[in-house]
Design a protein around this motif. Sequence first.
Motif, PDB file in Angstrom:
ATOM      1  N   GLN A 132      67.007 -33.576   4.728  1.00 25.62           N
ATOM      2  CA  GLN A 132      66.929 -32.410   5.604  1.00 25.62           C
ATOM      3  C   GLN A 132      67.873 -31.312   5.120  1.00 25.62           C
ATOM      4  O   GLN A 132      67.517 -30.131   5.119  1.00 25.62           O
ATOM      5  CB  GLN A 132      67.303 -32.778   7.044  1.00 25.62           C
ATOM      6  N   VAL A 151      66.416 -29.704   1.875  1.00 20.71           N
ATOM      7  CA  VAL A 151      65.267 -28.859   2.188  1.00 20.71           C
ATOM      8  C   VAL A 151      65.732 -27.595   2.900  1.00 20.71           C
ATOM      9  O   VAL A 151      65.262 -26.491   2.605  1.00 20.71           O
ATOM     10  CB  VAL A 151      64.221 -29.636   3.021  1.00 20.71           C
ATOM     11  N   VAL A 172      66.394 -28.117   9.631  1.00 23.45           N
ATOM     12  CA  VAL A 172      65.045 -28.647   9.491  1.00 23.45           C
ATOM     13  C   VAL A 172      64.896 -29.873  10.373  1.00 23.45           C
ATOM     14  O   VAL A 172      65.810 -30.703  10.467  1.00 23.45           O
ATOM     15  CB  VAL A 172      64.756 -29.002   8.010  1.00 23.45           C
ATOM     16  N   LEU A 217      60.482 -32.697   8.802  1.00 23.02           N
ATOM     17  CA  LEU A 217      60.379 -31.546   7.898  1.00 23.02           C
ATOM     18  C   LEU A 217      59.225 -30.607   8.239  1.00 23.02           C
ATOM     19  O   LEU A 217      58.749 -29.859   7.390  1.00 23.02           O
ATOM     20  CB  LEU A 217      60.256 -31.994   6.435  1.00 23.02           C
TER      21      LEU A 217
END
Length: 129
Positions: free
Chosen positions: A6, A9, A41, A45
């Motif tokens: 997370q 990303v 996030v 996702l």
Amino acid sequence: MESKRQQKVGRQIQKDLGDMFQKEAAHLLDSSLVTVTGVKVSPDLSIARAYVSILPDNKKQSVLESLKENSKFLRQKLGVRVRHQLRIVPEIHLYLDDTLEYVEKMDKLFSGLVIPPPGDDGTEGDYKL
């Protein structure tokens, strides 16, 4: 607590959104400076909550509304950039980052405090227990 995936990303989306605001989405910003201060996030996702700081202050709401109205455009451009890293392009939710205003408010509060000097007997000011 966010997982490492997370966090990775989120950092990538933050970087890509910032770059998009400078290049591909500059027409949405009404000649304002927009900074992506952070991206959180969701665990699957699928949702990215992006926090943006907008200068000057008098254009904050109009620029934020413009960005929210064009979130599909932003998601499409983000999809082109992350298509090889992510299976699902996250839905982008934009929020105004008010950290700077909070810091200024706290500075004003702290600067207005009157702290009495310590007394001769070692006690703190006029306070007695």
